[in-house]
Scaffold this motif. Structure first.
Motif, PDB file in Angstrom:
ATOM      1  N   ALA A   1      38.878  40.073  36.818  1.00 38.15           N
ATOM      2  CA  ALA A   1      38.485  41.579  36.445  1.00 38.15           C
ATOM      3  C   ALA A   1      39.755  42.459  36.164  1.00 38.15           C
ATOM      4  O   ALA A   1      39.376  43.463  35.468  1.00 38.15           O
ATOM      5  N   ARG A   2      41.174  42.188  36.550  1.00 40.78           N
ATOM      6  CA  ARG A   2      42.369  42.479  36.436  1.00 40.78           C
ATOM      7  C   ARG A   2      42.767  42.820  34.476  1.00 40.78           C
ATOM      8  O   ARG A   2      42.525  43.800  33.889  1.00 40.78           O
ATOM      9  N   LEU A   3      42.082  41.391  34.269  1.00 37.50           N
ATOM     10  CA  LEU A   3      42.373  41.061  32.533  1.00 37.50           C
ATOM     11  C   LEU A   3      41.273  41.951  31.480  1.00 37.50           C
ATOM     12  O   LEU A   3      41.593  42.631  30.749  1.00 37.50           O
ATOM     13  N   ALA A   4      40.299  41.607  32.342  1.00 38.88           N
ATOM     14  CA  ALA A   4      38.903  42.693  31.587  1.00 38.88           C
ATOM     15  C   ALA A   4      39.118  43.856  31.908  1.00 38.88           C
ATOM     16  O   ALA A   4      39.001  43.969  30.461  1.00 38.88           O
ATOM     17  N   GLY A   5      40.136  44.246  32.215  1.00 40.69           N
ATOM     18  CA  GLY A   5      40.190  45.779  31.979  1.00 40.69           C
ATOM     19  C   GLY A   5      41.339  46.319  31.447  1.00 40.69           C
ATOM     20  O   GLY A   5      41.624  47.333  30.770  1.00 40.69           O
ATOM     21  N   GLU A   6      42.544  45.061  31.177  1.00 37.62           N
ATOM     22  CA  GLU A   6      43.172  45.063  30.249  1.00 37.62           C
ATOM     23  C   GLU A   6      43.139  44.883  28.695  1.00 37.62           C
ATOM     24  O   GLU A   6      42.923  45.369  27.649  1.00 37.62           O
ATOM     25  N   PHE A   7      41.961  44.157  28.739  1.00 39.62           N
ATOM     26  CA  PHE A   7      41.371  43.478  26.998  1.00 39.62           C
ATOM     27  C   PHE A   7      39.516  44.029  27.458  1.00 39.62           C
ATOM     28  O   PHE A   7      38.706  42.729  27.463  1.00 39.62           O
ATOM     29  N   GLY A   8      39.548  44.612  27.129  1.00 34.84           N
ATOM     30  CA  GLY A   8      38.954  46.261  27.001  1.00 34.84           C
ATOM     31  C   GLY A   8      37.124  45.016  25.985  1.00 34.84           C
ATOM     32  O   GLY A   8      35.596  45.182  26.146  1.00 34.84           O
ATOM     33  N   GLN A   9      37.479  44.802  25.394  1.00 39.98           N
ATOM     34  CA  GLN A   9      36.537  43.834  24.327  1.00 39.98           C
ATOM     35  C   GLN A   9      36.094  42.560  24.751  1.00 39.98           C
ATOM     36  O   GLN A   9      35.413  41.697  23.411  1.00 39.98           O
ATOM     37  N   VAL A  10      36.946  42.385  25.349  1.00 40.40           N
ATOM     38  CA  VAL A  10      36.210  40.831  26.169  1.00 40.40           C
ATOM     39  C   VAL A  10      35.932  40.634  26.843  1.00 40.40           C
ATOM     40  O   VAL A  10      35.296  42.102  27.555  1.00 40.40           O
ATOM     41  N   VAL A  11      34.954  39.786  26.509  1.00 46.05           N
ATOM     42  CA  VAL A  11      33.373  39.812  27.456  1.00 46.05           C
ATOM     43  C   VAL A  11      33.436  38.083  28.347  1.00 46.05           C
ATOM     44  O   VAL A  11      33.856  36.903  27.895  1.00 46.05           O
TER      45      VAL A  11
END
Length: 178
Positions: free
Chosen positions: A28-38
């Motif tokens: 979830a933290r990585l999803a916040g850092e990389f906004g284009q990653v699904v």
């Protein structure tokens, strides 16, 4: 349809993947850092659909959170889909007991993406193999040369539009009368 006939089938878009925030706090933290990653969670592990430009940074971030085993990298040709190619990278975390599959869409007109061999040195030969057989170039690769086929080979044989051709088969003793 013959090998030389033009294909008039229209290109299909890639299946739509909805963006969700993973339940795992680290992802979830990585999803916040990389906004284009699904991110998508599947029974055999997590899947991340990553834009090509973000792959090295995303791979380094995964390495930092424990996905420290590079398993493999391969190319896929979806002939009638946009983007035409996909590079699939499989990583493993023994400490987290999880798998991560990174899927990267690569344009068919100019098939290239950044190399991850600086993050995972084991990716070097897999990227060369994907380049050799699919023609997907990995920018920043230290030695992007053919690995399986001769240097003078024309084309990339795992592309779906590559002509199959034929090789005459001769059987031992075929010239003898029965």
């Amino acid at each position: 349809m013959t090998d030389n006939a033009p294909d008039t089938t229209p290109d299909q878009p890639a299946p739509r993947v909805d963006r969700t925030i993973p339940a795992d706090p680290t992802l979830a933290r990585l999803a916040g850092e990389f906004g284009q990653v699904v991110f998508v969670s599947e029974t055999d592990g997590d899947v991340a659909h990553v834009p090509a430009a973000d792959v090295p940074a995303f791979a380094a971030a995964l390495l930092a959170v424990g996905y420290d085993v590079f398993v493999d990298l391969c190319g896929v040709d979806y002939l009638r889909r946009k983007p035409r190619y996909e590079v699939v990278i499989n990583l493993l975390s023994y400490t987290r007991r999880r798998r991560m599959r990174i899927r990267v869409g690569v344009d068919g007109a100019d098939p290239q993406m950044p190399s991850i061999s600086s993050v995972f040195p084991g990716a070097n030969y897999y990227e060369r193999e994907t380049y050799d057989l699919f023609g997907i170039a990995f920018t920043g690769h230290p030695d992007l040369t053919r690995i399986l086929l001769p240097d003078d080979w024309e084309g990339h044989p795992l592309r779906k539009d590559y002509s199959v051709g034929s090789v005459p088969v001769q059987f031992k003793g075929a010239h003898k009368a029965s």
